[in-house]
Design a protein around this motif. Structure first.
Motif, PDB file in Angstrom:
ATOM      1  N   HIS A 171      51.343  33.298  32.559  1.00 29.98           N
ATOM      2  CA  HIS A 171      49.901  33.560  32.522  1.00 29.98           C
ATOM      3  C   HIS A 171      49.125  32.510  33.343  1.00 29.98           C
ATOM      4  CE1 HIS A 171      49.552  36.884  29.598  1.00 29.98           C
ATOM      5  NE2 HIS A 171      50.657  36.377  29.056  1.00 29.98           N
ATOM      6  N   HIS A 172      49.581  31.291  33.326  1.00 28.19           N
ATOM      7  CA  HIS A 172      48.907  30.256  34.103  1.00 28.19           C
ATOM      8  C   HIS A 172      48.990  30.570  35.600  1.00 28.19           C
ATOM      9  CE1 HIS A 172      47.502  26.215  35.147  1.00 28.19           C
ATOM     10  NE2 HIS A 172      48.501  26.171  36.045  1.00 28.19           N
ATOM     11  N   VAL A 173      50.173  30.919  36.062  1.00 23.95           N
ATOM     12  CA  VAL A 173      50.338  31.264  37.485  1.00 23.95           C
ATOM     13  C   VAL A 173      49.513  32.500  37.824  1.00 23.95           C
ATOM     14  CG1 VAL A 173      52.019  31.976  39.236  1.00 23.95           C
ATOM     15  CG2 VAL A 173      52.617  30.197  37.575  1.00 23.95           C
ATOM     16  N   PHE A 174      49.479  33.465  36.931  1.00 28.83           N
ATOM     17  CA  PHE A 174      48.700  34.689  37.156  1.00 28.83           C
ATOM     18  C   PHE A 174      47.210  34.377  37.269  1.00 28.83           C
ATOM     19  CE2 PHE A 174      46.546  38.509  35.444  1.00 28.83           C
ATOM     20  CZ  PHE A 174      47.067  39.478  36.281  1.00 28.83           C
ATOM     21  N   GLN A 175      46.702  33.487  36.446  1.00 25.86           N
ATOM     22  CA  GLN A 175      45.276  33.133  36.492  1.00 25.86           C
ATOM     23  C   GLN A 175      44.934  32.354  37.765  1.00 25.86           C
ATOM     24  OE1 GLN A 175      44.744  30.986  32.839  1.00 25.86           O
ATOM     25  NE2 GLN A 175      44.596  32.850  31.577  1.00 25.86           N
ATOM     26  N   VAL A 176      45.803  31.428  38.147  1.00 25.13           N
ATOM     27  CA  VAL A 176      45.545  30.658  39.372  1.00 25.13           C
ATOM     28  C   VAL A 176      45.507  31.567  40.582  1.00 25.13           C
ATOM     29  CG1 VAL A 176      46.495  28.891  40.904  1.00 25.13           C
ATOM     30  CG2 VAL A 176      46.498  28.523  38.426  1.00 25.13           C
ATOM     31  N   ARG A 177      46.460  32.511  40.659  1.00 27.89           N
ATOM     32  CA  ARG A 177      46.499  33.419  41.805  1.00 27.89           C
ATOM     33  C   ARG A 177      45.284  34.342  41.805  1.00 27.89           C
ATOM     34  NH1 ARG A 177      50.633  34.188  45.195  1.00 27.89           N
ATOM     35  NH2 ARG A 177      50.735  36.097  46.432  1.00 27.89           N
ATOM     36  N   THR A 178      44.852  34.786  40.639  1.00 31.49           N
ATOM     37  CA  THR A 178      43.691  35.679  40.564  1.00 31.49           C
ATOM     38  C   THR A 178      42.416  34.958  41.000  1.00 31.49           C
ATOM     39  OG1 THR A 178      44.710  36.908  38.743  1.00 31.49           O
ATOM     40  CG2 THR A 178      42.335  37.135  39.019  1.00 31.49           C
ATOM     41  N   LEU A 179      42.200  33.738  40.529  1.00 33.36           N
ATOM     42  CA  LEU A 179      40.965  33.018  40.833  1.00 33.36           C
ATOM     43  C   LEU A 179      40.916  32.575  42.297  1.00 33.36           C
ATOM     44  CD1 LEU A 179      40.703  30.927  37.553  1.00 33.36           C
ATOM     45  CD2 LEU A 179      39.210  32.800  38.250  1.00 33.36           C
ATOM     46  N   TRP A 180      42.024  32.075  42.846  1.00 33.50           N
ATOM     47  CA  TRP A 180      42.018  31.665  44.246  1.00 33.50           C
ATOM     48  C   TRP A 180      41.840  32.871  45.167  1.00 33.50           C
ATOM     49  CZ3 TRP A 180      40.820  27.520  46.582  1.00 33.50           C
ATOM     50  CH2 TRP A 180      41.079  26.269  46.033  1.00 33.50           C
ATOM     51  N   LEU A 227      36.717  44.026  45.154  1.00 33.59           N
ATOM     52  CA  LEU A 227      37.089  42.768  44.507  1.00 33.59           C
ATOM     53  C   LEU A 227      36.674  42.751  43.043  1.00 33.59           C
ATOM     54  CD1 LEU A 227      38.138  39.867  44.656  1.00 33.59           C
ATOM     55  CD2 LEU A 227      35.836  39.158  45.389  1.00 33.59           C
ATOM     56  N   VAL A 228      35.507  43.291  42.736  1.00 28.96           N
ATOM     57  CA  VAL A 228      35.050  43.345  41.343  1.00 28.96           C
ATOM     58  C   VAL A 228      36.022  44.150  40.485  1.00 28.96           C
ATOM     59  CG1 VAL A 228      33.243  44.243  39.835  1.00 28.96           C
ATOM     60  CG2 VAL A 228      32.626  42.954  41.888  1.00 28.96           C
ATOM     61  N   LEU A 229      36.422  45.331  40.985  1.00 30.13           N
ATOM     62  CA  LEU A 229      37.376  46.155  40.228  1.00 30.13           C
ATOM     63  C   LEU A 229      38.711  45.444  40.061  1.00 30.13           C
ATOM     64  CD1 LEU A 229      36.687  49.675  41.808  1.00 30.13           C
ATOM     65  CD2 LEU A 229      35.753  48.705  39.684  1.00 30.13           C
ATOM     66  N   TRP A 230      39.161  44.771  41.091  1.00 33.62           N
ATOM     67  CA  TRP A 230      40.464  44.089  41.039  1.00 33.62           C
ATOM     68  C   TRP A 230      40.441  42.940  40.033  1.00 33.62           C
ATOM     69  CZ3 TRP A 230      42.154  39.121  42.734  1.00 33.62           C
ATOM     70  CH2 TRP A 230      43.533  38.986  42.837  1.00 33.62           C
ATOM     71  N   VAL A 231      39.370  42.146  40.023  1.00 37.05           N
ATOM     72  CA  VAL A 231      39.267  41.014  39.093  1.00 37.05           C
ATOM     73  C   VAL A 231      39.190  41.503  37.645  1.00 37.05           C
ATOM     74  CG1 VAL A 231      37.778  39.115  38.362  1.00 37.05           C
ATOM     75  CG2 VAL A 231      38.266  39.440  40.786  1.00 37.05           C
ATOM     76  N   LEU A 232      38.378  42.544  37.379  1.00 35.50           N
ATOM     77  CA  LEU A 232      38.273  43.069  36.023  1.00 35.50           C
ATOM     78  C   LEU A 232      39.607  43.637  35.536  1.00 35.50           C
ATOM     79  CD1 LEU A 232      34.784  44.855  36.165  1.00 35.50           C
ATOM     80  CD2 LEU A 232      35.355  42.663  35.066  1.00 35.50           C
ATOM     81  N   MET A 233      40.314  44.319  36.414  1.00 33.79           N
ATOM     82  CA  MET A 233      41.584  44.914  36.021  1.00 33.79           C
ATOM     83  C   MET A 233      42.616  43.841  35.693  1.00 33.79           C
ATOM     84  SD  MET A 233      43.952  47.456  38.283  1.00 33.79           S
ATOM     85  CE  MET A 233      44.039  46.214  39.558  1.00 33.79           C
ATOM     86  N   ARG A 234      42.706  42.806  36.519  1.00 33.21           N
ATOM     87  CA  ARG A 234      43.694  41.753  36.266  1.00 33.21           C
ATOM     88  C   ARG A 234      43.310  40.923  35.035  1.00 33.21           C
ATOM     89  NH1 ARG A 234      47.335  40.307  40.508  1.00 33.21           N
ATOM     90  NH2 ARG A 234      47.286  38.106  39.863  1.00 33.21           N
ATOM     91  N   GLY A 235      42.015  40.691  34.838  1.00 36.28           N
ATOM     92  CA  GLY A 235      41.602  39.943  33.660  1.00 36.28           C
ATOM     93  C   GLY A 235      41.895  40.697  32.368  1.00 36.28           C
ATOM     94  N   ALA A 236      41.616  42.008  32.349  1.00 34.44           N
ATOM     95  CA  ALA A 236      41.886  42.804  31.148  1.00 34.44           C
ATOM     96  C   ALA A 236      43.382  42.939  30.902  1.00 34.44           C
ATOM     97  CB  ALA A 236      41.236  44.180  31.289  1.00 34.44           C
ATOM     98  N   ARG A 275      53.155  36.454  40.464  1.00 31.06           N
ATOM     99  CA  ARG A 275      52.771  36.170  41.844  1.00 31.06           C
ATOM    100  C   ARG A 275      52.470  37.439  42.648  1.00 31.06           C
ATOM    101  NH1 ARG A 275      53.577  30.855  42.822  1.00 31.06           N
ATOM    102  NH2 ARG A 275      54.985  29.740  41.411  1.00 31.06           N
ATOM    103  N   SER A 276      52.460  38.573  41.999  1.00 27.80           N
ATOM    104  CA  SER A 276      52.165  39.816  42.724  1.00 27.80           C
ATOM    105  C   SER A 276      50.672  39.972  42.926  1.00 27.80           C
ATOM    106  CB  SER A 276      52.727  41.012  41.934  1.00 27.80           C
ATOM    107  OG  SER A 276      52.062  41.154  40.711  1.00 27.80           O
ATOM    108  N   TRP A 277      50.298  40.878  43.848  1.00 26.46           N
ATOM    109  CA  TRP A 277      48.886  41.180  44.103  1.00 26.46           C
ATOM    110  C   TRP A 277      48.366  42.266  43.188  1.00 26.46           C
ATOM    111  CZ3 TRP A 277      46.490  37.736  46.971  1.00 26.46           C
ATOM    112  CH2 TRP A 277      47.222  36.994  47.913  1.00 26.46           C
ATOM    113  N   TRP A 278      49.250  42.855  42.446  1.00 26.12           N
ATOM    114  CA  TRP A 278      48.859  43.941  41.548  1.00 26.12           C
ATOM    115  C   TRP A 278      48.982  43.431  40.122  1.00 26.12           C
ATOM    116  CZ3 TRP A 278      45.702  47.434  42.458  1.00 26.12           C
ATOM    117  CH2 TRP A 278      45.629  48.639  41.739  1.00 26.12           C
ATOM    118  N   ILE A 279      49.021  44.316  39.156  1.00 26.27           N
ATOM    119  CA  ILE A 279      49.105  43.887  37.752  1.00 26.27           C
ATOM    120  C   ILE A 279      50.569  43.826  37.320  1.00 26.27           C
ATOM    121  CG2 ILE A 279      46.834  44.752  37.138  1.00 26.27           C
ATOM    122  CD1 ILE A 279      48.126  47.244  36.052  1.00 26.27           C
TER     123      ILE A 279
END
Length: 208
Positions: free
Chosen positions: A145-154, A179-188, A204-208
């Motif tokens: 989850h930490h790696v997923f959050q870092v990749r999402t925010l950067w 970008l808005v849709l992508w951030v909301l989807m990954r956060g949820a 480390r993927s670009w998707w979920i």
């Protein structure tokens, strides 16, 4: 009865012969004709040696039990014992799994990611600073989850700058909307997996 002039039907029989009666030929007999033909009763045959013998022997040997032909008189047989019931294996619930390391901090970063849209990215900047100053957790679930959050925010920070630049050519609005849709989807998605105490399959993927 016979009338005068009728042919004598019993002329060939020896005496004494009954009076000629033509009605006897068609099934009607006079009392006189019946009296002239006494009924003889044949005696019943005497039982021979086969009939006088005893009961027939039992075709089945005495050692073997005789089959009961009447199902109503058959003895009751105890039913076979039912197999022992084996309960299905108990599935582990999310509450039974061990809590990942730094779970509250991970929940806080996901909340900052989801509130990045209404705060125009301010909460996302705070979340990026929070994950950069923190050490990578040793727990496998928390580390994913930490790696997923870092990749999402950067990724969100870089694409936001790119979208602002592309507004000049009327493409930046479309980029920022995606970008808005992508951030909301990954956060949820990350919040739901963290609540279930499950790791991100591919952080480390670009998707979920």
């Amino acid at each position: 009865m016979a009338e005068p002039g009728d042919p004598d039907l019993f002329k060939d029989q020896p005496a004494p012969r009954p009076e000629a009666d033509p009605d006897a030929e068609v099934g009607f007999c006079s009392p006189d004709a019946l009296a002239g033909h006494p009924r003889t009763v044949e005696p019943e045959p005497e039982p021979g040696p086969e009939m006088a013998a005893g009961p027939e022997p039992d075709p089945q040997p005495a050692s073997e039990p005789r089959l009961i032909e009447d199902p109503l008189t058959a003895p009751l047989v105890a039913p076979l014992a039912a197999p022992a019931y084996t309960p299905p294996p108990r599935r582990e619930r999310a509450d039974d799994l061990p809590e990942p390391e730094g779970m509250m901090g991970l929940y806080t970063v996901y909340a900052l990611i989801l509130f990045a849209i209404p705060t125009f990215g301010v909460s996302a900047v705070i979340g990026l600073l929070a994950v950069m100053v923190r050490d990578v957790p040793t727990h496998a679930v928390a580390a994913s989850h930490h790696v997923f959050q870092v990749r999402t925010l950067w990724t969100a920070a870089v694409v936001t700058v790119l979208g602002i630049i592309l507004i000049v050519v009327n493409v930046g609005v479309f980029v920022l909307f995606l970008l808005v849709l992508w951030v909301l989807m990954r956060g949820a998605w990350g919040s739901w997996l963290l609540k279930s105490r499950r790791a991100i399959p591919n952080p480390r993927s670009w998707w979920i």
